[in-house]
Design a protein around this motif. Sequence first.
Motif, PDB file in Angstrom:
ATOM      1  N   GLU A  79      60.457  11.052  74.021  1.00  0.00           N
ATOM      2  CA  GLU A  79      59.140  11.437  73.635  1.00  0.00           C
ATOM      3  C   GLU A  79      58.273  10.262  73.268  1.00  0.00           C
ATOM      4  OE1 GLU A  79      58.986  14.995  71.058  1.00  0.00           O
ATOM      5  OE2 GLU A  79      59.167  16.186  72.498  1.00  0.00           O
ATOM      6  N   SER A  80      58.758   9.150  73.064  1.00  0.00           N
ATOM      7  CA  SER A  80      58.016   7.759  72.825  1.00  0.00           C
ATOM      8  C   SER A  80      57.552   7.354  74.130  1.00  0.00           C
ATOM      9  CB  SER A  80      59.024   6.939  72.209  1.00  0.00           C
ATOM     10  OG  SER A  80      59.855   6.232  73.240  1.00  0.00           O
ATOM     11  N   LYS A  81      57.972   7.899  75.368  1.00  0.00           N
ATOM     12  CA  LYS A  81      57.688   7.639  76.483  1.00  0.00           C
ATOM     13  C   LYS A  81      56.699   8.820  77.119  1.00  0.00           C
ATOM     14  CE  LYS A  81      59.189   3.480  77.319  1.00  0.00           C
ATOM     15  NZ  LYS A  81      58.318   2.584  77.640  1.00  0.00           N
ATOM     16  N   ILE A  82      57.243  10.129  77.236  1.00  0.00           N
ATOM     17  CA  ILE A  82      56.527  11.055  77.886  1.00  0.00           C
ATOM     18  C   ILE A  82      56.529  12.275  77.121  1.00  0.00           C
ATOM     19  CG2 ILE A  82      56.732  12.800  80.072  1.00  0.00           C
ATOM     20  CD1 ILE A  82      55.960   9.839  80.673  1.00  0.00           C
ATOM     21  N   THR A  83      55.406  12.889  76.890  1.00  0.00           N
ATOM     22  CA  THR A  83      55.177  14.137  76.212  1.00  0.00           C
ATOM     23  C   THR A  83      54.669  15.248  76.891  1.00  0.00           C
ATOM     24  OG1 THR A  83      53.150  13.617  75.175  1.00  0.00           O
ATOM     25  CG2 THR A  83      55.166  12.880  73.900  1.00  0.00           C
ATOM     26  N   PHE A  84      54.802  16.405  76.741  1.00  0.00           N
ATOM     27  CA  PHE A  84      54.345  17.684  77.218  1.00  0.00           C
ATOM     28  C   PHE A  84      53.427  18.392  76.063  1.00  0.00           C
ATOM     29  CE2 PHE A  84      57.578  16.071  80.157  1.00  0.00           C
ATOM     30  CZ  PHE A  84      56.960  16.414  81.169  1.00  0.00           C
ATOM     31  N   PRO A  85      52.538  18.139  75.580  1.00  0.00           N
ATOM     32  CA  PRO A  85      51.842  18.632  74.610  1.00  0.00           C
ATOM     33  C   PRO A  85      51.456  20.132  74.967  1.00  0.00           C
ATOM     34  CG  PRO A  85      50.823  16.607  74.852  1.00  0.00           C
ATOM     35  CD  PRO A  85      51.641  16.807  75.932  1.00  0.00           C
ATOM     36  N   TRP A  86      51.619  21.183  73.998  1.00  0.00           N
ATOM     37  CA  TRP A  86      50.976  22.412  73.975  1.00  0.00           C
ATOM     38  C   TRP A  86      49.587  22.425  74.068  1.00  0.00           C
ATOM     39  CZ3 TRP A  86      54.999  26.413  71.314  1.00  0.00           C
ATOM     40  CH2 TRP A  86      56.403  26.068  71.671  1.00  0.00           C
ATOM     41  N   ASP A 157      48.836  20.131  65.197  1.00  0.00           N
ATOM     42  CA  ASP A 157      50.323  20.097  65.513  1.00  0.00           C
ATOM     43  C   ASP A 157      50.723  21.488  66.218  1.00  0.00           C
ATOM     44  OD1 ASP A 157      50.908  22.327  63.806  1.00  0.00           O
ATOM     45  OD2 ASP A 157      50.236  21.051  62.302  1.00  0.00           O
ATOM     46  N   ARG A 158      51.873  21.249  66.987  1.00  0.00           N
ATOM     47  CA  ARG A 158      52.400  22.572  67.826  1.00  0.00           C
ATOM     48  C   ARG A 158      52.553  23.732  67.277  1.00  0.00           C
ATOM     49  NH1 ARG A 158      57.852  21.482  71.221  1.00  0.00           N
ATOM     50  NH2 ARG A 158      56.380  19.966  72.315  1.00  0.00           N
ATOM     51  N   GLU A 159      52.870  23.789  65.889  1.00  0.00           N
ATOM     52  CA  GLU A 159      52.831  25.154  65.330  1.00  0.00           C
ATOM     53  C   GLU A 159      51.501  25.704  65.213  1.00  0.00           C
ATOM     54  OE1 GLU A 159      54.374  27.200  60.937  1.00  0.00           O
ATOM     55  OE2 GLU A 159      54.327  24.867  61.273  1.00  0.00           O
ATOM     56  N   THR A 160      50.514  25.033  64.911  1.00  0.00           N
ATOM     57  CA  THR A 160      49.093  25.343  64.697  1.00  0.00           C
ATOM     58  C   THR A 160      48.560  25.970  66.185  1.00  0.00           C
ATOM     59  OG1 THR A 160      48.632  24.095  62.692  1.00  0.00           O
ATOM     60  CG2 THR A 160      46.703  25.049  63.892  1.00  0.00           C
ATOM     61  N   VAL A 161      49.068  25.108  67.190  1.00  0.00           N
ATOM     62  CA  VAL A 161      48.534  25.573  68.801  1.00  0.00           C
ATOM     63  C   VAL A 161      49.345  26.817  68.824  1.00  0.00           C
ATOM     64  CG1 VAL A 161      48.918  25.007  71.068  1.00  0.00           C
ATOM     65  CG2 VAL A 161      48.359  23.235  69.291  1.00  0.00           C
ATOM     66  N   ASN A 162      50.417  27.297  68.514  1.00  0.00           N
ATOM     67  CA  ASN A 162      51.168  28.256  68.849  1.00  0.00           C
ATOM     68  C   ASN A 162      50.487  29.874  68.167  1.00  0.00           C
ATOM     69  OD1 ASN A 162      53.258  29.774  70.041  1.00  0.00           O
ATOM     70  ND2 ASN A 162      54.366  29.804  68.227  1.00  0.00           N
ATOM     71  N   LYS A 163      49.995  29.211  66.598  1.00  0.00           N
ATOM     72  CA  LYS A 163      49.524  30.520  65.864  1.00  0.00           C
ATOM     73  C   LYS A 163      48.159  30.678  66.350  1.00  0.00           C
ATOM     74  CE  LYS A 163      51.753  29.712  61.249  1.00  0.00           C
ATOM     75  NZ  LYS A 163      51.778  28.957  59.997  1.00  0.00           N
ATOM     76  N   THR A 164      47.502  29.654  66.722  1.00  0.00           N
ATOM     77  CA  THR A 164      46.158  29.980  67.373  1.00  0.00           C
ATOM     78  C   THR A 164      46.225  30.924  68.787  1.00  0.00           C
ATOM     79  OG1 THR A 164      45.382  27.772  66.615  1.00  0.00           O
ATOM     80  CG2 THR A 164      43.956  28.996  68.149  1.00  0.00           C
ATOM     81  N   GLU A 165      47.157  30.617  69.622  1.00  0.00           N
ATOM     82  CA  GLU A 165      47.356  31.236  70.668  1.00  0.00           C
ATOM     83  C   GLU A 165      47.827  32.992  70.406  1.00  0.00           C
ATOM     84  OE1 GLU A 165      48.357  32.224  74.889  1.00  0.00           O
ATOM     85  OE2 GLU A 165      47.253  30.495  73.855  1.00  0.00           O
ATOM     86  N   ARG A 166      48.578  33.124  69.369  1.00  0.00           N
ATOM     87  CA  ARG A 166      48.974  34.439  68.970  1.00  0.00           C
ATOM     88  C   ARG A 166      48.055  35.366  68.268  1.00  0.00           C
ATOM     89  NH1 ARG A 166      54.214  35.971  68.659  1.00  0.00           N
ATOM     90  NH2 ARG A 166      53.610  37.228  66.734  1.00  0.00           N
TER      91      ARG A 166
END
Length: 379
Positions: A79-86, A157-166
């Motif tokens: 993850e210091s090289k490649i990430t897959f952001p939500w 952050d990822r959790e907030t992305v997920n909560k917004t989606e939900r």
Amino acid sequence: PVVQADIDEGPAHARHAMSMVAALLLERFQNGAAPLAVVSMDNCSHNGEKLQASVMTVAKAWLEKGYVGQDFIDYLSDESKITFPWSMIDKITPRPHKIVEESLEKDGIEGMTPIVTSKNTFIAAFVNAERPQYLVVEDKFPNGRPALEKAGVYMTDRETVNKTERMKVTTCLNPLHTAMSVYGCMLGYDLICAEMKDEDIVALIKRLGYVEGLPVVVDPKILDPKAFIDEVIEQRLPNPFMPDMPQRIATDTSQKVGIRFGETIKSYIAEGRDLNTLVSIPLAIAGWLRYLLAIDDNGNAFEVSADPLKDDLQAKLAGIEFGKPETVTDQLDGILSNASIFGSDLTKTVLADKIKAYFKAEIAGAGAVRKTLHKAVNG
């Protein structure tokens, strides 16, 4: 088959989108292995996770075939090289519509007629979309990024992305869309904006969002759930320049009801709330099942939108006749008990009887859908 061919033939012959992404990452790896964020903009939950799984499936298959080395897999996994952001994207953009085309032509803007491909894809020089738009992105960029927040993107952050989606898909937008689409089809509407002039349909979705959804909504904090619903009802759905159709929204409903209604039902159960207080949710589910009979409120046949379970579900409703509520026996139980559709077995809740009662009332004859809807939302 196309993915299997890409796996067998290797990176040089990639033709599927996921294989192409994997091949492009391999090219980057071979030319300095610089870091990169690979950001999915697909309108589905956990999109970054799905993208990552797809790319890794192809890459690991290439490893087994000898096309790449373990060092490439390590690069993708670091993850210091490649990430897959939500990300969570929310901007309704239906296909180019005649209403918008004609409006532009009245203003002297010519050549707006869309090109329609052999696969029924519409390509036009204009986009009919809506003013409100939301893009929430997980801030995980190992090689830096533009100041996207200056353009209104929510970087979080990822959790907030997920909560917004939900928040969006389980309470504030998608449930309203599905409920009004199935009733809109039965009541003869072909535009969502036209439905917003129907007092019964507006009452249905207002109760669904404000009264039944908000008490258990997932609050992402970066957006206010109530304000979000306000905007949906007051600005987005009534917009005549965003001519979306209930027939489009009704597509694949069997794949949606578990998220759009089932999650709220599960939240009510988990919090010990009284399911008997729910009206719009069982009404929406009953409306969907009534819609599957492919008979509108006047008793005329219409075409049900595409759905992978359409044939199976309609087969389960066999024997039910329009105008004869007595033909409804236990046919609905085979659907309502299916936890893979609703997220739980609804026959083990008080909702099943409520759904059946609404359904039976809605097949009583011509005008029964309107009568049932009006009575339920105004009762």
